[in-house]
Design a protein around this motif. Structure first.
Motif, PDB file in Angstrom:
ATOM      1  N   ARG A  46       9.851  -7.597   9.567  1.00 56.79           N
ATOM      2  CA  ARG A  46       8.452  -7.382   9.186  1.00 56.79           C
ATOM      3  C   ARG A  46       8.367  -6.638   7.855  1.00 56.79           C
ATOM      4  NH1 ARG A  46       4.397  -4.859  13.457  1.00 56.79           N
ATOM      5  NH2 ARG A  46       4.781  -6.883  14.373  1.00 56.79           N
ATOM      6  N   CYS A  47       9.227  -5.645   7.691  1.00 57.56           N
ATOM      7  CA  CYS A  47       9.265  -4.872   6.448  1.00 57.56           C
ATOM      8  C   CYS A  47       9.576  -5.788   5.266  1.00 57.56           C
ATOM      9  CB  CYS A  47      10.305  -3.767   6.560  1.00 57.56           C
ATOM     10  SG  CYS A  47      10.443  -2.719   5.091  1.00 57.56           S
ATOM     11  N   LEU A  48      10.567  -6.658   5.432  1.00 61.84           N
ATOM     12  CA  LEU A  48      10.947  -7.574   4.346  1.00 61.84           C
ATOM     13  C   LEU A  48       9.804  -8.526   4.003  1.00 61.84           C
ATOM     14  CD1 LEU A  48      14.608  -8.382   5.386  1.00 61.84           C
ATOM     15  CD2 LEU A  48      13.883  -7.116   3.354  1.00 61.84           C
ATOM     16  N   LYS A  49       9.084  -8.990   5.019  1.00 65.44           N
ATOM     17  CA  LYS A  49       7.970  -9.909   4.790  1.00 65.44           C
ATOM     18  C   LYS A  49       6.889  -9.254   3.932  1.00 65.44           C
ATOM     19  CE  LYS A  49       4.208 -12.235   7.208  1.00 65.44           C
ATOM     20  NZ  LYS A  49       3.581 -12.479   8.521  1.00 65.44           N
ATOM     21  N   TYR A  50       6.441  -8.063   4.360  1.00 70.36           N
ATOM     22  CA  TYR A  50       5.350  -7.412   3.636  1.00 70.36           C
ATOM     23  C   TYR A  50       5.802  -6.843   2.295  1.00 70.36           C
ATOM     24  CZ  TYR A  50       2.424  -8.256   7.604  1.00 70.36           C
ATOM     25  OH  TYR A  50       1.704  -8.890   8.594  1.00 70.36           O
ATOM     26  N   CYS A  51       7.015  -6.378   2.235  1.00 70.51           N
ATOM     27  CA  CYS A  51       7.536  -5.906   0.951  1.00 70.51           C
ATOM     28  C   CYS A  51       7.591  -7.063  -0.051  1.00 70.51           C
ATOM     29  CB  CYS A  51       8.931  -5.305   1.148  1.00 70.51           C
ATOM     30  SG  CYS A  51       9.664  -4.678  -0.370  1.00 70.51           S
ATOM     31  N   GLY A  52       8.026  -8.238   0.422  1.00 70.96           N
ATOM     32  CA  GLY A  52       8.079  -9.417  -0.453  1.00 70.96           C
ATOM     33  C   GLY A  52       6.710  -9.817  -0.963  1.00 70.96           C
ATOM     34  N   ILE A  53       5.710  -9.771  -0.087  1.00 76.79           N
ATOM     35  CA  ILE A  53       4.334 -10.097  -0.492  1.00 76.79           C
ATOM     36  C   ILE A  53       3.856  -9.117  -1.552  1.00 76.79           C
ATOM     37  CG2 ILE A  53       1.931 -10.112   0.301  1.00 76.79           C
ATOM     38  CD1 ILE A  53       3.022 -11.154   3.017  1.00 76.79           C
ATOM     39  N   CYS A  54       4.094  -7.831  -1.304  1.00 74.54           N
ATOM     40  CA  CYS A  54       3.652  -6.795  -2.243  1.00 74.54           C
ATOM     41  C   CYS A  54       4.394  -6.899  -3.571  1.00 74.54           C
ATOM     42  CB  CYS A  54       3.853  -5.419  -1.626  1.00 74.54           C
ATOM     43  SG  CYS A  54       2.812  -5.124  -0.173  1.00 74.54           S
ATOM     44  N   CYS A  55       5.685  -7.165  -3.519  1.00 76.34           N
ATOM     45  CA  CYS A  55       6.479  -7.281  -4.739  1.00 76.34           C
ATOM     46  C   CYS A  55       6.016  -8.478  -5.577  1.00 76.34           C
ATOM     47  CB  CYS A  55       7.962  -7.403  -4.386  1.00 76.34           C
ATOM     48  SG  CYS A  55       9.040  -7.541  -5.818  1.00 76.34           S
ATOM     49  N   ASP A  56       5.724  -9.596  -4.908  1.00 75.04           N
ATOM     50  CA  ASP A  56       5.244 -10.771  -5.644  1.00 75.04           C
ATOM     51  C   ASP A  56       3.935 -10.476  -6.376  1.00 75.04           C
ATOM     52  OD1 ASP A  56       7.368 -12.387  -4.945  1.00 75.04           O
ATOM     53  OD2 ASP A  56       6.335 -13.303  -3.240  1.00 75.04           O
TER      54      ASP A  56
END
Length: 88
Positions: A46-56
């Motif tokens: 879950r952390c990787l999913k939301y971190c990826g969205i935020c980073c993009d």
């Protein structure tokens, strides 16, 4: 006329492939930064999913595994639908 069309198509193809290379390079950046950020998370997927969205969206990820969100104001200020921080 045909030569001009063929030349135009070739130039368009080269420019398009260059654009895709540049846009895909950002995903490697986000993947590596988010892997560090989420390395100690209880729910790493879950952390990787939301971190990826935020980073993009923000093109940055704060350093470390927790806190330091002042390094990236965009990342810090993104909120979910309930008004809570979206980014881990």
């Amino acid at each position: 006329m045909k030569l001009a069309l063929v030349t135009f198509l070739l130039v368009s193809l080269v420019l398009t492939s260059t654009f895709f290379e540049v846009s895909m390079a950002g995903s490697d950046f986000c993947d590596s930064k988010c892997a560090v950020r989420c390395s100690k998370a209880g729910r790493e997927d879950r952390c990787l999913k939301y971190c990826g969205i935020c980073c993009d969206k923000c093109h940055c990820v704060p350093s470390g595994t927790y806190g330091h969100k002042d390094e990236c104001p965009c990342y810090r200020d993104l909120k979910n639908s309930k008004g809570k921080p979206k980014c881990p």
